[in-house]
Design an enzyme around this catalytic site. Structure first.
Site, PDB file in Angstrom:
ATOM      1  N   HIS A   1      -3.208   0.920   8.032  1.00 30.92           N
ATOM      2  CA  HIS A   1      -1.883   1.541   7.944  1.00 30.92           C
ATOM      3  C   HIS A   1      -1.913   2.770   7.019  1.00 30.92           C
ATOM      4  O   HIS A   1      -1.416   3.841   7.372  1.00 30.92           O
ATOM      5  CB  HIS A   1      -0.880   0.487   7.440  1.00 30.92           C
ATOM      6  N   GLU A   2      -2.529   2.611   5.850  1.00 32.12           N
ATOM      7  CA  GLU A   2      -2.525   3.709   4.870  1.00 32.12           C
ATOM      8  C   GLU A   2      -3.446   4.856   5.289  1.00 32.12           C
ATOM      9  O   GLU A   2      -3.125   6.021   5.051  1.00 32.12           O
ATOM     10  CB  GLU A   2      -2.916   3.204   3.473  1.00 32.12           C
TER      11      GLU A   2
ATOM     12  N   GLN B   1       3.100   9.998   1.078  1.00 31.28           N
ATOM     13  CA  GLN B   1       4.399   9.327   1.031  1.00 31.28           C
ATOM     14  C   GLN B   1       5.207   9.706  -0.211  1.00 31.28           C
ATOM     15  O   GLN B   1       6.410   9.478  -0.257  1.00 31.28           O
ATOM     16  CB  GLN B   1       4.223   7.804   1.061  1.00 31.28           C
TER      17      GLN B   1
ATOM     18  N   GLY C   1       0.815  -1.199   0.000  1.00 26.07           N
ATOM     19  CA  GLY C   1       0.000   0.000   0.000  1.00 26.07           C
ATOM     20  C   GLY C   1       0.851   1.251   0.000  1.00 26.07           C
ATOM     21  O   GLY C   1       2.029   1.215   0.368  1.00 26.07           O
TER      22      GLY C   1
ATOM     23  N   CYS D   1       6.946  -0.438   6.386  1.00 24.94           N
ATOM     24  CA  CYS D   1       6.425   0.762   5.732  1.00 24.94           C
ATOM     25  C   CYS D   1       7.478   1.254   4.751  1.00 24.94           C
ATOM     26  O   CYS D   1       8.665   1.288   5.077  1.00 24.94           O
ATOM     27  CB  CYS D   1       6.145   1.836   6.790  1.00 24.94           C
ATOM     28  N   LEU D   2       7.047   1.620   3.538  1.00 24.02           N
ATOM     29  CA  LEU D   2       8.013   2.071   2.530  1.00 24.02           C
ATOM     30  C   LEU D   2       8.736   3.350   2.966  1.00 24.02           C
ATOM     31  O   LEU D   2       9.818   3.632   2.472  1.00 24.02           O
ATOM     32  CB  LEU D   2       7.312   2.296   1.183  1.00 24.02           C
TER      33      LEU D   2
ATOM     34  N   HIS E   1      -1.676   6.954   7.562  1.00 27.42           N
ATOM     35  CA  HIS E   1      -0.753   7.852   6.846  1.00 27.42           C
ATOM     36  C   HIS E   1      -1.420   9.172   6.479  1.00 27.42           C
ATOM     37  O   HIS E   1      -0.847  10.239   6.712  1.00 27.42           O
ATOM     38  CB  HIS E   1      -0.264   7.206   5.542  1.00 27.42           C
TER      39      HIS E   1
END
Ligand code: CO
Length: 173
Positions: A136-137, A51, A46, A94-95, A140
């Site tokens: 999670h997203e 991000q 995701g 996480c990226l 963000h």
């Protein structure tokens, strides 16, 4: 389509609450295209628009590389409208935090409401990795990072890595 640079821990854009999307236009389509290209290039599950430095409430989730029978979700202005009391603890990454993984407790099931690319309202139930990725997203776009979901003790264990990431970020500017 173009791949965009992923902003990492220490970049202010990750801590800001992203703004709702009001125009469902070409610019939004281009943003989503770029997000998908970036997501797949990094083999993530995701990605949120902030991000890649765009403070808008846009999320893409695709857990198909990790879970069978899943598909791509493009979520505009998404929100969690219901959460199960039952929680599960699973290792998460996480990226925006390269090479950092930790056990995170999240609701086992959630109900998500969002809009699609044509501003049509969509709603769905999610469990497993999809539920986790959505939580999670959506965190963000609210400026909440997964390290804030760690227990203080576990977070402390990563303090060296977190300092390094912040330092790398400063040298980038
Ligand atoms: Co993330």
């Amino acid at each position: 389509m173009a791949q965009r640079e992923i902003k990492t821990y220490g970049n202010e854009v990750l801590k800001k609450k992203a703004q709702p999307v009001t125009e469902f236009n070409e610019e939004l389509k281009k943003l989503v295209d770029d997000m998908l290209e970036t997501l797949y290039a990094h083999k993530g599950a995701g990605l949120a628009a902030n991000q890649i430095g765009i403070p808008k409430r846009v999320v893409v989730v695709d857990t198909s590389s990790k879970e069978e029978g899943s598909r791509l979700y493009i979520l505009i202005n998404p929100e969690i409208i219901e959460k199960s009391k039952e929680t599960i603890i699973v290792e998460e990454g996480c990226l925006s935090f390269p090479e950092l993984y930790e056990q995170i407790e999240r609701a086992a099931k959630v109900r998500v409401r969002a809009q699609d690319m044509n501003a049509k309202q969509i709603e769905f139930e999610a469990e497993g990795l999809l539920a986790r990725a959505c939580q999670h997203e959506i965190d963000h776009i609210n400026g909440v990072l997964f390290i804030e979901r760690m227990s203080p003790v576990r977070r402390m264990l990563h303090s060296k890595k977190l300092r390094e990431l912040k330092k790398q970020n400063k040298s980038k500017k």
